[in-house]
Write a protein that holds these residues in place. Structure first.
Motif, mmCIF file in Angstrom:
data_model
loop_
_atom_site.group_PDB
_atom_site.id
_atom_site.type_symbol
_atom_site.label_atom_id
_atom_site.label_comp_id
_atom_site.label_asym_id
_atom_site.label_seq_id
_atom_site.Cartn_x
_atom_site.Cartn_y
_atom_site.Cartn_z
ATOM 1 N N ARG A 77 26.441 -21.897 17.008
ATOM 2 C CA ARG A 77 27.766 -21.372 16.649
ATOM 3 C C ARG A 77 28.500 -20.843 17.875
ATOM 4 O O ARG A 77 29.702 -21.039 18.018
ATOM 5 C CB ARG A 77 27.655 -20.264 15.596
ATOM 6 N N LYS A 80 29.786 -23.856 19.770
ATOM 7 C CA LYS A 80 30.948 -24.437 19.100
ATOM 8 C C LYS A 80 32.169 -23.533 19.221
ATOM 9 O O LYS A 80 33.290 -24.012 19.374
ATOM 10 C CB LYS A 80 30.648 -24.723 17.623
ATOM 11 N N LYS A 81 31.960 -22.230 19.143
ATOM 12 C CA LYS A 81 33.071 -21.287 19.285
ATOM 13 C C LYS A 81 33.644 -21.366 20.698
ATOM 14 O O LYS A 81 34.865 -21.302 20.884
ATOM 15 C CB LYS A 81 32.609 -19.861 18.959
ATOM 16 N N GLN A 84 35.809 -24.386 20.818
ATOM 17 C CA GLN A 84 37.061 -24.141 20.108
ATOM 18 C C GLN A 84 37.988 -23.260 20.939
ATOM 19 O O GLN A 84 39.185 -23.524 21.043
ATOM 20 C CB GLN A 84 36.806 -23.479 18.751
ATOM 21 N N ARG A 85 37.439 -22.233 21.552
ATOM 22 C CA ARG A 85 38.254 -21.313 22.356
ATOM 23 C C ARG A 85 38.810 -22.016 23.590
ATOM 24 O O ARG A 85 39.945 -21.778 23.988
ATOM 25 C CB ARG A 85 37.457 -20.072 22.720
ATOM 26 N N PRO A 177 33.124 -15.992 23.709
ATOM 27 C CA PRO A 177 32.906 -16.729 22.459
ATOM 28 C C PRO A 177 32.020 -15.997 21.456
ATOM 29 O O PRO A 177 32.299 -15.977 20.267
ATOM 30 C CB PRO A 177 32.252 -18.035 22.912
ATOM 31 N N GLU A 178 30.966 -15.347 21.971
ATOM 32 C CA GLU A 178 30.056 -14.643 21.038
ATOM 33 C C GLU A 178 30.742 -13.425 20.418
ATOM 34 O O GLU A 178 30.433 -13.063 19.271
ATOM 35 C CB GLU A 178 28.743 -14.248 21.706
ATOM 36 N N LEU A 181 33.072 -14.279 17.326
ATOM 37 C CA LEU A 181 32.426 -14.532 16.032
ATOM 38 C C LEU A 181 32.289 -13.274 15.188
ATOM 39 O O LEU A 181 32.062 -13.352 13.994
ATOM 40 C CB LEU A 181 31.039 -15.153 16.255
#
Length: 182
Positions: A77, A80-81, A84-85, A177-178, A181
């Protein structure tokens, strides 16, 4: 298995029709194997089904614990984040680039005077826009701007939009990114 003492010897009778082995055991080995010969010879391996899943590519993945499953999912995740970012940041950068090119074009038209633009052929206008911006990425869009776009109000609005988008990009890039989420 001969080396480990599980069997005395074996004969290999495999051919095109299939596998066939003849295993020879002494009485002690046979007594040990009688309970479950497949387990004794390690012909199958058991896994707790709860730790067997399909990964992101549709392949079977066997985990040792629930924590391993969660860690794998979280890492996926986060990856993937991050993708996306990065895509979102590129979109914002492209928007800033467009606003900057549009602003530069409108200011140039106002400074040059609308009379000289009106007298240009379309191809000359497109070449001038491309030369002005250093690329032809937005030339088709800019060459079709309506006349009411060439105002001081529009210049002010574009400058404010550029500042707003640059601030948005800075804020976007500050977040890992983390952290996005959460």
């Amino acid at each position: 298995m001969v080396e480990t003492g599980k069997i005395s010897e074996f004969e290999d009778h495999c051919d095109k029709t299939g596998f066939k082995f003849i295993i020879k055991m002494n009485p002690d080995q046979r007594n040990s194997a009688e309970k479950d010969i497949f387990k004794y010879l390690k012909l199958y391996e058991t896994y707790t089904e709860i730790f067997t899943t399909l990964d992101e590519n549709g392949n079977i993945k066997i985990f040792d614990s629930v924590n391993d499953i969660i860690a794998h999912f979280c890492n996926y995740r986060i990856k993937k984040k991050a993708e996306q970012r990065a895509f979102d940041a590129k979109q914002i950068e492209n928007h800033i680039d467009f606003l900057t090119c549009k602003l530069k074009f409108i200011e140039a038209v106002i400074n040059k005077g609308s009379d000289s633009i009106v007298k240009m052929k379309k191809v000359d206008l497109e070449n001038w826009i491309t030369e002005l911006n250093g690329n032809d990425r937005y030339t088709p869009v800019l060459s079709k701007l309506p006349i009411y776009s060439f105002t001081e109000d529009e210049i002010k609005r574009l400058k404010e939009s550029c500042i707003q988008k640059k601030t948005e990009l800075e804020e976007h890039n500050k977040i890992k990114p983390e952290d996005a989420l959460i």
